[in-house]
Motif scaffolding. Structure first.
Motif, short mmCIF file in Angstrom:
data_model
loop_
_atom_site.label_atom_id
_atom_site.label_comp_id
_atom_site.label_asym_id
_atom_site.label_seq_id
_atom_site.Cartn_x
_atom_site.Cartn_y
_atom_site.Cartn_z
N ASP A 105 31.78 51.58 62.85
CA ASP A 105 32.93 50.83 62.35
C ASP A 105 34.24 51.58 62.51
O ASP A 105 35.25 51.02 62.89
CB ASP A 105 32.74 50.55 60.86
CG ASP A 105 32.10 49.22 60.65
OD1 ASP A 105 31.68 48.62 61.66
OD2 ASP A 105 32.00 48.79 59.49
N ARG A 109 32.58 43.91 67.42
CA ARG A 109 32.64 44.20 65.99
C ARG A 109 31.78 43.22 65.21
O ARG A 109 31.08 43.58 64.28
CB ARG A 109 34.10 44.14 65.54
CG ARG A 109 34.29 44.36 64.08
CD ARG A 109 35.69 44.83 63.78
NE ARG A 109 35.99 44.61 62.38
CZ ARG A 109 36.64 43.56 61.92
NH1 ARG A 109 37.06 42.64 62.74
NH2 ARG A 109 36.87 43.43 60.64
N ARG A 126 36.98 48.95 47.84
CA ARG A 126 35.80 48.87 48.69
C ARG A 126 34.79 49.94 48.35
O ARG A 126 35.03 51.09 48.54
CB ARG A 126 36.23 49.01 50.15
CG ARG A 126 36.45 47.62 50.68
CD ARG A 126 37.37 47.61 51.87
NE ARG A 126 38.09 46.34 51.85
CZ ARG A 126 39.02 46.06 52.73
NH1 ARG A 126 39.36 46.90 53.65
NH2 ARG A 126 39.63 44.90 52.67
N SER A 150 34.04 46.91 56.83
CA SER A 150 32.97 45.94 56.66
C SER A 150 33.30 44.86 55.64
O SER A 150 32.92 43.72 55.82
CB SER A 150 31.68 46.64 56.30
OG SER A 150 31.93 47.49 55.22
N SER A 151 34.02 45.22 54.59
CA SER A 151 34.27 44.15 53.62
C SER A 151 35.28 43.16 54.19
O SER A 151 35.20 41.97 53.90
CB SER A 151 34.73 44.71 52.29
OG SER A 151 35.88 45.48 52.48
N ALA A 152 36.19 43.67 55.03
CA ALA A 152 37.10 42.75 55.72
C ALA A 152 36.28 41.82 56.61
O ALA A 152 36.53 40.62 56.68
CB ALA A 152 38.10 43.53 56.55
N THR A 166 35.78 38.79 44.78
CA THR A 166 37.07 38.75 45.46
C THR A 166 38.18 39.27 44.57
O THR A 166 39.17 39.78 45.05
CB THR A 166 37.40 37.33 45.91
OG1 THR A 166 36.98 36.45 44.90
CG2 THR A 166 36.70 37.01 47.21
N ASP A 176 39.53 41.75 41.28
CA ASP A 176 39.16 43.07 40.78
C ASP A 176 38.12 42.99 39.67
O ASP A 176 37.16 43.75 39.65
CB ASP A 176 40.41 43.79 40.26
CG ASP A 176 41.26 44.26 41.40
OD1 ASP A 176 42.24 44.96 41.17
OD2 ASP A 176 40.92 43.93 42.56
N ILE A 231 34.82 42.36 41.00
CA ILE A 231 34.27 43.54 41.67
C ILE A 231 33.66 44.47 40.63
O ILE A 231 32.55 44.96 40.78
CB ILE A 231 35.38 44.27 42.46
CG1 ILE A 231 35.75 43.44 43.67
CG2 ILE A 231 34.90 45.64 42.90
CD1 ILE A 231 36.98 43.93 44.39
#
Lengths: 654, 150
Positions: free
Chosen positions: A201, A266, A654, B45-47, B89, B91, B94
């Motif tokens: 990535d 990707r 994240r 990856s979260s994007a 999505t 805070d 999360i």
């Protein structure tokens, strides 16, 4: 002092560069951390020395040190400071140094970025960057140094060619040169991935970023060049399919393909080998483009004349292509795995098709560009392909690219049912057919000239634009439904929360505007060439231009002859328009265009020549040219939006 | 060319480039320190997951591929079949999601599962008679028992 500082810096940069490549090789081979650290210092040393040499050249230019041949050739005491600075890239040697400087800075940034997160790739990235840097340092040290001194210092310099005295000189060459230089970075990342067999990535993210940056610089550089050619070169257009223009276009087309297939890699992990090939191709095409500019093998407005650089470039290109292809073949088992391509009608196949078409366009342009060489080789005659060849071959292919650009986002991943495709495609298709019909009717009733290709293309553009707007509306509505935001807020959040996607769409709109302007002005421009005596007038479309006479003026280093024409727009007198000619020794005369711009067309007047009081003019009306530049601005904004880094808060979550 | 400038630059360059070669020991501890203070390796990856969700919402990603793609993303973006409809999505969400995952107490469960066969009685594959781990043959029918891996 400046000369010795600059030359010493360049020679030592070359030494340091060579040492660093070898030390990296030893460091990798023997796994020696010390050798790697020393090599890294060698890289930094090279960059510092190149910066030092650049500073020395700038200092020489600004202090008017005419003992330097380069400074005396590209600036003079009368040259305004801004153009003195642009002397840095006005000549062959200086532009090599500028290239080396940009490449060095990018190399520094990429190494600092990667050594934190992905230190394994640093040696390979550095070696690729250094090898390219070495080419330019070699050229400057052994062929053409910007620090060559004159036996006797000149009292004043020659100054810039008046054709180069345009605001374009300040931004077009550096942007394009920077684009060429930055292409090295995605290439270096590709080399590193081939050696380390790692394409995670983070690698993909860096690759995307740098590809986008070089794509942006090349694209904007090309558009700025078009704009400059349009206002300065007075050939009544903005793109002449000149060898060097093509050299800037080809890597850009390949990078466009690469950007899109990287997206597929990707998402789905396929197209690895193809992406490696594209990264290599864009880099070698960029070097090839420079080679064309610096050699005398093709004639072009951009060439620097006899330089003696050909063998170096040919050696670098041959060796580079062989090595790169070699590594790709060695790694072919990793690169060419069967992908999960399921059906013909899916987004990934659409992207693949668009990629192929872009590469086809590149090949056609390449073929047309080197055709003089091929024809010379086989028939002994040099046959140059003019604009007609490119317009007839590359033109339709590029319109196909625009069509696919509209359709791909409407396709679903993996597979699209025909019903689903129709649901996505119906509204854009209606819009497109409606516009097409209107245009056909206009042509039938003689409001507009009938040009089938132009009408088809406009319909295609309408389809693509409608598809994009439909996508925006859907996204906004989906957000409105799922999050309860009002429509405006939903739209803004939509764009700023998926910047890459919507930046891309903004770029697509820019490309449509660009294509629209190009198409309209190449099919519907009208031109008249006339010779007028004072008091005579010429009529073109709604304009009547009356020639008043010539005025002549002597300035410090030049003579300026200006023609005065009063413009009558329809019925009312509407100001005047003044094309002029600059005469400056030793460059001869340069014609300066007068342009009056409106949203729907430009009035474009060139004073071709004069005798006594009679003067010959070329008067043209070019429709929609303004939209080319507006499209360019959207292209810039969209790319910047797509490049904008994620907010810290998002990263933390994240 | 002025030799002085050249020599000066040459000496500086040699010292700078040569120093790491003669350094007593490359300062690895410092390097590690720097690395450990960096934010955790962040990927796109979260994007990517958001993009997939977005495509799904717009109907450009078939249902059956949605989860596959999340797993297929390089680096195993979604890493597992967490119900995607619950993908956080905001805070707060999360935070809740993290708390839920912590609540699963995966490590304890794993060690419990690993410990079980050692504690539990072993059975003869032939007659089903219970025995202990130490037995090599069944006490009932004499069948050789399979060797326990643990």
């Amino acid at each position: 002092m400046i000369a010795s500082l600059g030359s010493a810096a360049l020679i030592l940069a070359l030494v340091s560069c060579g040492y660093s490549i070898i030390a990296y090789g030893i460091g990798i081979g023997k796994r020696s951390e010390r050798a790697l650290m020393s090599a890294r210092n060698g890289l930094f040393g090279t960059i510092i020395l190149v910066c030092l040499a650049s500073a020395a050249l700038l200092w020489g230019l600004l202090s008017h040190d005419f003992s330097l041949e380069y400074v005396a050739s590209y600036s003079s005491l009368a040259t305004p400071t801004l153009y003195v600075l642009s002397g840095f890239w006005a000549g062959n040697a200086g532009s090599l140094l500028f290239w080396a400087l940009v490449l060095g800075i990018c190399g520094l940034v990429i190494v600092l970025q990667q050594c934190k997160r992905n230190p394994g790739v640093v040696p390979y990235v550095s070696m690729a960057v250094l090898a390219t840097e070495a080419l330019f340092l070699l050229l400057m040290v052994f062929v053409q140094s910007p620090f060559k001194t004159l036996p006797v210092a000149a009292a004043d310099g020659t100054g810039l060619n008046p054709l180069l005295e345009n605001i374009g000189m300040i931004y077009h060459p550096p942007t394009l040169l920077a684009g060429y230089a930055v292409v090295t970075i995605p290439f270096a990342l590709a080399v590193a991935a081939l050696f380390t067999r790692k394409m995670d990535d983070f690698w993909l993210g860096s690759m995307r970023k740098w590809t986008l940056i070089s794509w942006l610089f090349l694209g904007v550089g090309n558009i700025l060049g078009m704009q400059w050619a349009y206002v300065e070169l007075s050939f009544n257009g903005y793109w002449a399919w000149d060898a060097v223009e093509n050299a800037g276009l080809m890597p850009w087309l390949v990078l466009t393909a690469l950007l899109h297939s990287l997206m597929i890699q990707r998402r789905l992990g396929i197209f690895k080998g193809w992406n490696m090939a594209l990264a290599g191709a864009s880099f070698f095409l960029a070097v090839f483009g420079t080679f064309l500019t610096r050699s005398n093998i093709l004639s072009s407005v951009h060439t620097f004349g006899e330089t003696g650089m050909e063998p170096y470039f040919l050696f670098f290109l041959t060796l580079g292509v062989i090595l790169y292809t070699g590594i790709m073949i060695m790694r072919s088992s990793d690169l060419f795995s069967k992908g999960p391509a399921e059906t013909l009608l899916s987004r990934e196949t659409g992207f693949a098709a668009n990629n192929l078409v872009l590469v086809a366009a590149t090949l056609v342009v390449l073929l047309g560009t080197v055709f003089p060489l091929i024809s010379n080789l086989f028939t002994g005659n040099t046959i140059t392909q003019g604009p007609e060849f490119f317009n007839k071959t590359a033109g339709p292919i590029l319109i196909l690219v625009v069509l696919l650009m509209g359709i791909c986002p409407l396709l679903a991943w993996f597979k699209t049912s025909p019903g689903k495709l129709w649901r996505n495609l119906s509204i854009p298709l209606y819009v497109s057919v409606a516009l097409g019909l209107v245009l056909v009717l206009l042509a039938v009733f003689k409001v507009m000239t009938a040009r089938p290709l132009a009408i088809i293309s406009f319909a295609v553009f309408a389809l693509v634009a409608a598809a994009i707007f439909q996508e925006w509306t859907r996204g906004t509505r989906a957000r409105h439904r799922s999050r309860g935001e009002n429509y405006f807020r939903a739209f803004v959040n939509l764009i700023f929360n998926s910047r890459a996607r919507y930046g891309g769409y903004i770029v697509h709109i820019g490309v449509i505007l660009l294509a629209m302007g190009i198409l309209a002005s190449s099919f519907y421009s009208e031109t008249k060439e006339v010779t007028l005596d004072p008091g005579d007038s010429v009529t073109l479309k709604e304009y009547t231009l009356m020639y008043e006479g010539l005025t002549s003026e002597h300035r410090v280093d030049r003579d300026v002859v200006t023609a005065g024409l009063t413009v009558t727009d329809g019925v009312r007198p509407d100001g005047s328009i003044n094309p002029y000619i600059v005469i400056k020794e030793p460059f001869g005369s340069a014609r300066k265009v007068a342009i009056r711009t409106a949203l729907d067309h430009d009035l474009y007047v060139v004073l071709e020549r004069y005798q006594g009081n009679a003067a010959a003019f070329t008067v043209s009306v070019h429709p929609l040219v303004l939209w080319i530049w507006i499209g360019g601005i959207l292209l810039l904004l969209g790319t910047v939006l797509a490049l904008w880094p994620a907010r810290k808060k998002e990263e933390g979550a994240r | 060319m002025n030799a002085g400038v050249f020599v000066l630059l040459f000496v500086l360059l040699t010292v700078y480039v040569g120093y790491p070669l003669v350094q007593p020991a490359p300062n690895k501890r410092n390097l590690k320190k720097v690395r450990s203070t960096l934010p955790p390796f962040s990927t796109d990856s979260s994007a990517l997951r958001e993009e997939n969700e977005f495509d799904y919402e717009l109907g450009n990603l078939p249902e059956e591929h949605r989860l596959d793609m999340i797993g297929a993303a390089p680096g195993g973006a979604g890493s597992g079949k967490i119900a995607v409809s619950e993908v956080a999505t905001t805070d707060d969400a999360i935070e809740r999601e993290v708390a839920r995952l912590r609540g699963l107490d995966i490590e304890n469960q794993v060690s419990r599962l690993r410990a079980r066969p050692a504690a539990g009685p072993s059975k003869c594959p032939n007659c089903g008679e219970a025995g202990t781990d130490a037995d090599k043959f069944c006490g009932q029918c004499g069948t050789q028992l399979p060797r326990k891996s643990r």
